[in-house]
Design a protein around this motif. Structure first.
Motif, PDB file in Angstrom:
ATOM      1  N   LEU A 162      62.805  91.077  79.809  1.00  0.00           N
ATOM      2  CA  LEU A 162      62.442  91.063  81.231  1.00  0.00           C
ATOM      3  C   LEU A 162      61.365  92.081  81.584  1.00  0.00           C
ATOM      4  N   LEU A 163      60.969  92.909  80.631  1.00  0.00           N
ATOM      5  CA  LEU A 163      60.100  94.041  80.948  1.00  0.00           C
ATOM      6  C   LEU A 163      58.760  93.618  81.547  1.00  0.00           C
ATOM      7  N   GLY A 164      58.185  92.520  81.053  1.00  0.00           N
ATOM      8  CA  GLY A 164      56.901  92.085  81.585  1.00  0.00           C
ATOM      9  C   GLY A 164      56.994  91.704  83.044  1.00  0.00           C
ATOM     10  N   GLY A 175      63.267  87.703  87.254  1.00  0.00           N
ATOM     11  CA  GLY A 175      62.718  89.061  87.296  1.00  0.00           C
ATOM     12  C   GLY A 175      62.878  89.707  88.651  1.00  0.00           C
ATOM     13  N   ALA A 176      62.587  88.939  89.728  1.00  0.00           N
ATOM     14  CA  ALA A 176      62.717  89.490  91.073  1.00  0.00           C
ATOM     15  C   ALA A 176      64.166  89.826  91.395  1.00  0.00           C
ATOM     16  N   ALA A 177      65.083  88.936  90.986  1.00  0.00           N
ATOM     17  CA  ALA A 177      66.507  89.179  91.249  1.00  0.00           C
ATOM     18  C   ALA A 177      66.984  90.421  90.519  1.00  0.00           C
ATOM     19  N   PHE A 178      66.485  90.624  89.297  1.00  0.00           N
ATOM     20  CA  PHE A 178      66.907  91.808  88.542  1.00  0.00           C
ATOM     21  C   PHE A 178      66.507  93.077  89.276  1.00  0.00           C
ATOM     22  N   VAL A 179      65.265  93.131  89.774  1.00  0.00           N
ATOM     23  CA  VAL A 179      64.790  94.328  90.471  1.00  0.00           C
ATOM     24  C   VAL A 179      65.524  94.511  91.802  1.00  0.00           C
ATOM     25  N   LEU A 180      65.615  93.448  92.587  1.00  0.00           N
ATOM     26  CA  LEU A 180      66.134  93.570  93.949  1.00  0.00           C
ATOM     27  C   LEU A 180      67.651  93.729  93.991  1.00  0.00           C
ATOM     28  N   HIS A 181      68.353  93.361  92.924  1.00  0.00           N
ATOM     29  CA  HIS A 181      69.806  93.521  92.883  1.00  0.00           C
ATOM     30  C   HIS A 181      70.244  94.743  92.090  1.00  0.00           C
ATOM     31  N   HIS A 182      69.285  95.412  91.451  1.00  0.00           N
ATOM     32  CA  HIS A 182      69.631  96.571  90.618  1.00  0.00           C
ATOM     33  C   HIS A 182      69.741  97.813  91.504  1.00  0.00           C
ATOM     34  N   ALA A 183      70.855  98.513  91.388  1.00  0.00           N
ATOM     35  CA  ALA A 183      71.113  99.655  92.279  1.00  0.00           C
ATOM     36  C   ALA A 183      70.093 100.770  92.123  1.00  0.00           C
ATOM     37  N   LEU A 184      69.460 100.878  90.952  1.00  0.00           N
ATOM     38  CA  LEU A 184      68.481 101.935  90.719  1.00  0.00           C
ATOM     39  C   LEU A 184      67.053 101.466  90.988  1.00  0.00           C
ATOM     40  N   LEU A 185      66.727 100.236  90.596  1.00  0.00           N
ATOM     41  CA  LEU A 185      65.350  99.756  90.713  1.00  0.00           C
ATOM     42  C   LEU A 185      64.993  99.313  92.125  1.00  0.00           C
ATOM     43  N   ARG A 186      65.963  98.803  92.886  1.00  0.00           N
ATOM     44  CA  ARG A 186      65.667  98.340  94.244  1.00  0.00           C
ATOM     45  C   ARG A 186      65.145  99.471  95.132  1.00  0.00           C
ATOM     46  N   PRO A 187      65.816 100.630  95.210  1.00  0.00           N
ATOM     47  CA  PRO A 187      65.261 101.705  96.056  1.00  0.00           C
ATOM     48  C   PRO A 187      63.941 102.251  95.531  1.00  0.00           C
ATOM     49  N   VAL A 188      63.744 102.197  94.210  1.00  0.00           N
ATOM     50  CA  VAL A 188      62.462 102.637  93.649  1.00  0.00           C
ATOM     51  C   VAL A 188      61.345 101.725  94.139  1.00  0.00           C
ATOM     52  N   PHE A 189      61.567 100.412  94.100  1.00  0.00           N
ATOM     53  CA  PHE A 189      60.543  99.467  94.563  1.00  0.00           C
ATOM     54  C   PHE A 189      60.255  99.654  96.053  1.00  0.00           C
ATOM     55  N   ARG A 196      62.203  78.512  76.742  1.00  0.00           N
ATOM     56  CA  ARG A 196      61.224  77.904  77.643  1.00  0.00           C
ATOM     57  C   ARG A 196      61.935  77.377  78.893  1.00  0.00           C
ATOM     58  N   ARG A 197      61.564  77.947  80.020  1.00  0.00           N
ATOM     59  CA  ARG A 197      62.125  77.512  81.291  1.00  0.00           C
ATOM     60  C   ARG A 197      61.001  77.375  82.299  1.00  0.00           C
ATOM     61  N   HIS A 198      61.321  76.826  83.474  1.00  0.00           N
ATOM     62  CA  HIS A 198      60.307  76.681  84.508  1.00  0.00           C
ATOM     63  C   HIS A 198      59.833  78.066  84.938  1.00  0.00           C
ATOM     64  N   PRO A 199      58.515  78.251  85.099  1.00  0.00           N
ATOM     65  CA  PRO A 199      58.004  79.580  85.488  1.00  0.00           C
ATOM     66  C   PRO A 199      58.654  80.147  86.742  1.00  0.00           C
ATOM     67  N   LEU A 200      58.920  79.286  87.744  1.00  0.00           N
ATOM     68  CA  LEU A 200      59.537  79.799  88.977  1.00  0.00           C
ATOM     69  C   LEU A 200      60.930  80.355  88.708  1.00  0.00           C
ATOM     70  N   GLN A 201      61.655  79.737  87.776  1.00  0.00           N
ATOM     71  CA  GLN A 201      62.975  80.246  87.414  1.00  0.00           C
ATOM     72  C   GLN A 201      62.862  81.621  86.779  1.00  0.00           C
ATOM     73  N   GLU A 202      61.835  81.805  85.947  1.00  0.00           N
ATOM     74  CA  GLU A 202      61.631  83.102  85.298  1.00  0.00           C
ATOM     75  C   GLU A 202      61.212  84.165  86.305  1.00  0.00           C
ATOM     76  N   VAL A 203      60.365  83.779  87.263  1.00  0.00           N
ATOM     77  CA  VAL A 203      59.963  84.732  88.303  1.00  0.00           C
ATOM     78  C   VAL A 203      61.172  85.150  89.130  1.00  0.00           C
ATOM     79  N   ARG A 204      62.003  84.171  89.508  1.00  0.00           N
ATOM     80  CA  ARG A 204      63.205  84.493  90.281  1.00  0.00           C
ATOM     81  C   ARG A 204      64.129  85.427  89.509  1.00  0.00           C
TER      82      ARG A 204
END
Length: 414
Positions: free
Chosen positions: A344-346, A211-225, A201-209
């Protein structure tokens, strides 16, 4: 590993696939029936139908992230059951209001908004649930099955909704949609979801960050997004001006416009049916790159109609716009499910849904550029934007993948 001899999909996944078909069909019938009811029964004008459409699209922006947080914290099957039950209740309420002759545009907008909230939660949780029901080797076939159901619903749902309203009235159309939602709930209720470790259990904003950091820093997922965001902008720019352009420049009747737009659904179905074979014969990264290339070719063919004004080219354009991007959806969904930790999938699925926020941007761009310079300028601009999204993905490492990545587990925690 080759996917030519993909094992048959498990029964519990097949329940999910059938549930998805019922849920997507309910959504498409209701989305088609709502504006028809607004115009024919309530007598509203274009501006008011625009407000209704806003109410039916706003939940994708407002509630995708909260739905992703829920899908990572609690049972994803439960999220889907609850969201589909919410949609069924909203559709039943519309049915009741129509029968009692109490329907108004504000009431239709509110109930439609609630129904689409259920759609958003279902759409976010479903891709996160799939990897727990099938093996890594079965993911492409499973995602192809899910997308085939969506494309069949997309291709047939609007027509069925219009026919139902025209032949038997608005109430039976919403009744059929509500019944399909109930069927989806029943099918979902029989799915066994493997247990997951409780999420801290963590603050929702921390969880959102996270997930966003995972996508935007991932070499494969960032260009897909980024590619998907640009694609949505370009496609809705094209769609925003096509109908008046087709009538004025291509000389199409209302029926001709409908048939031409219908080629999009035909392309989607053909692409979904061919996806498993295509992914078995081509490198995984090549399949990812096909969708953006098909989108660019589609826009180039549509731009060519300014010089060769024939509806055949417009139909070919929409066919390509349906067939290629379906391969994109299936391959990139498989990629996302493979490289994302299960916890992190959700949230990652929700961030992917947020790329739909580019759709109103594309529509607004069409309104501005079309109003100032005409529809032809919009078609040329759309082709340029489609070229940009193809360039983004083709200079990324995603297209260099020889095969589907192996599914990752949870990272070690200190």
């Amino acid at each position: 590993m080759s996917t030519v001899d993909t094992p048959s999909l498990p029964a519990t996944f097949n329940r999910l696939a059938w549930s998805n078909l019922a849920a997507q069909s309910a959504e498409q019938i209701a989305l088609a029936a709502a504006p028809i009811v607004a115009v024919l029964l309530l007598g509203v004008g274009e501006g008011q139908t625009g407000l209704l459409q806003t109410a039916l699209t706003l939940p994708f922006i407002l509630f995708a992230i909260p739905a992703g947080l829920l899908a990572d914290r609690i049972s994803r099957r439960f999220v889907m059951v609850a969201s589909e039950a919410l949609r069924a209740a909203a559709l039943a309420a519309i049915l009741l209001a129509l029968w009692l002759r109490l329907m108004t545009l504000p009431l239709l907008s509110v109930l439609g908004f609630i129904a689409v909230c259920g759609t958003v939660a279902y759409s976010v949780a479903a891709p996160a649930l799939v990897p727990s029901l099938v093996t890594s080797e079965q993911l492409p076939a499973a995602n192809a099955r899910i997308e085939l159901a969506r494309t069949v619903a997309f291709a047939s749902g609007p027509a069925l909704g219009g026919v139902l309203v025209g032949w038997v009235g608005a109430a039976p159309a919403f009744g059929a949609a509500a019944a399909l939602s109930v069927i989806a709930v029943v099918l979902l209720s029989g799915i066994h979801e493997p247990a997951r470790a409780p999420a801290p259990r963590r603050h929702p904003l921390q969880e959102v960050r996270e997930g966003a950091a995972f996508v935007l820093h991932h070499a494969l997922l960032r260009p897909v997004f980024i590619t998907q965001f640009i694609f949505n902008t370009a496609s809705f720019l094209l769609l925003a001006v096509f109908v008046p352009y087709a009538v004025r420049h291509l000389g199409l009747s209302a029926a001709g416009v409908g048939v031409t737009l219908g080629m999009y659904g035909v392309g989607m179905v053909v692409g979904a049916l061919a996806a498993t074979r295509v992914m078995a014969r081509l490198a995984f990264g090549t399949v990812i790159g096909l969708g953006p290339i098909a989108g660019f070719l589609a826009s180039a063919v549509m731009a060519l109609t300014t010089l060769l004004p024939t509806p055949w080219l417009a139909g070919l354009s929409f066919f390509l716009l349906g067939a290629g991007p379906i391969l994109w959806v299936i391959s990139t969904t498989t990629l996302r499910q493979s490289v994302t930790p299960p916890s992190l999938l959700g949230r990652v699925s929700a961030i992917n849904i947020m790329s739909y926020g580019a759709r109103p941007l594309g529509s607004a761009l069409g309104a501005i550029v079309g109003g100032l310079y005409g529809a032809e300028a919009c078609l040329y601009l759309a082709a340029a934007i489609f070229a940009a999204q193809a360039l983004v993905i083709w200079v990324s490492p995603a297209v260099s993948l020889a095969q589907q990545p192996k599914m990752v587990g949870e990272p070690a925690r200190c």
